[in-house]
Enzyme design. Sequence first.
Site, mmCIF file in Angstrom:
data_model
loop_
_atom_site.group_PDB
_atom_site.id
_atom_site.type_symbol
_atom_site.label_atom_id
_atom_site.label_comp_id
_atom_site.label_asym_id
_atom_site.label_seq_id
_atom_site.Cartn_x
_atom_site.Cartn_y
_atom_site.Cartn_z
ATOM 1 N N ASP A 118 39.662 41.874 40.745
ATOM 2 C CA ASP A 118 40.257 40.545 40.158
ATOM 3 C C ASP A 118 40.728 39.870 41.562
ATOM 4 O OD1 ASP A 118 38.958 40.834 37.752
ATOM 5 O OD2 ASP A 118 40.905 41.409 36.757
ATOM 6 N N TYR A 225 36.516 32.337 34.871
ATOM 7 C CA TYR A 225 37.745 33.028 34.136
ATOM 8 C C TYR A 225 38.813 31.709 34.106
ATOM 9 C CZ TYR A 225 42.042 35.530 33.900
ATOM 10 O OH TYR A 225 43.494 36.102 33.515
#
Length: 228
Positions: A118, A225
Site C-alpha cells: 500500500d 482508494y
Amino acid sequence: MQKLKQQVFEANMELPRYGLVTFTWGNVSAIDRERGLVVIKPSGVAYETMKADDMVVVDMSGNVVEGEYRPSSDTATHLELYRRYPSLGGIVHTHSTHATAWAQAGLAIPALGTTHADYFFGDIPCTRGLSEEEVQGEYELNTGKVIIETLGDAEPLHTPGIVVYQHGPFAWGKDAHDAVHNAVVMEEVAKMAWIARSINPQLNHIDSFLMNKHFMRKHGPNAYYGQK
C-alpha cells in the site's frame, strides 16, 4: 517561514508520539522550493522543551539563515536528497527499533504483504556500507550520496524510504507530515516482516500482481482508494 516552521515542529513532535524516537534521536525537515530554504529540527534539543521557534532555517548550502541553534547533525544528508529529488517535500530520519534492526543486519525490508504494498512499491532497500574514507570525510553528505546511489533515477515517492547500512531508516514524502506517516508505516512493515520471516523463514515475497494492485489503487493514475 513561520508556517513551515510550525509544520516541521509538529511533524517532529509526532516522532515521540508514535514511538519512533528515544531521547533526542531523530529529525524532520521540510523544504520551501521557491525560496530555496529548508526548515529542520535543531541538534540535540529535547522534544519536551522544543518549540516551533526553535526550528532552524538553512539555505541549500547548509548556512543558517534563521534560528538560535545549530541545525540537526544530519542536515547535509537532507540537503543532498532535496537537491537530487525535486519531488521530495519532507524528510525524516529515526532510529526506530525494527527498521534500524534491518539496517544493522544489512538487509532490505522485504515486501511480503499488502500493508507493505500500500505504501512501498517493492522492497525497502538497504544501502551499502560507507567506506572509512567516506565516514572520516563529509560523513553526513556521503550518507546522502549513498542513498542516492542506491535509489538511482527511481521516483523516490514510489518507495518513500530506505535503510542505511549499520545506521538506520530515512523516509520522505510530499511534506513533513507525509514523511513522518511513511516513517511510521516503514517501522510497522519492518516489524511485520521480521515476525513473518521468523514464523516462516522460507516465506516468499508478495505476488507481483497483488503488489501492483495494492500500490496502484492508492498511487496510480487511476487510483480509487479514499475520497476525492
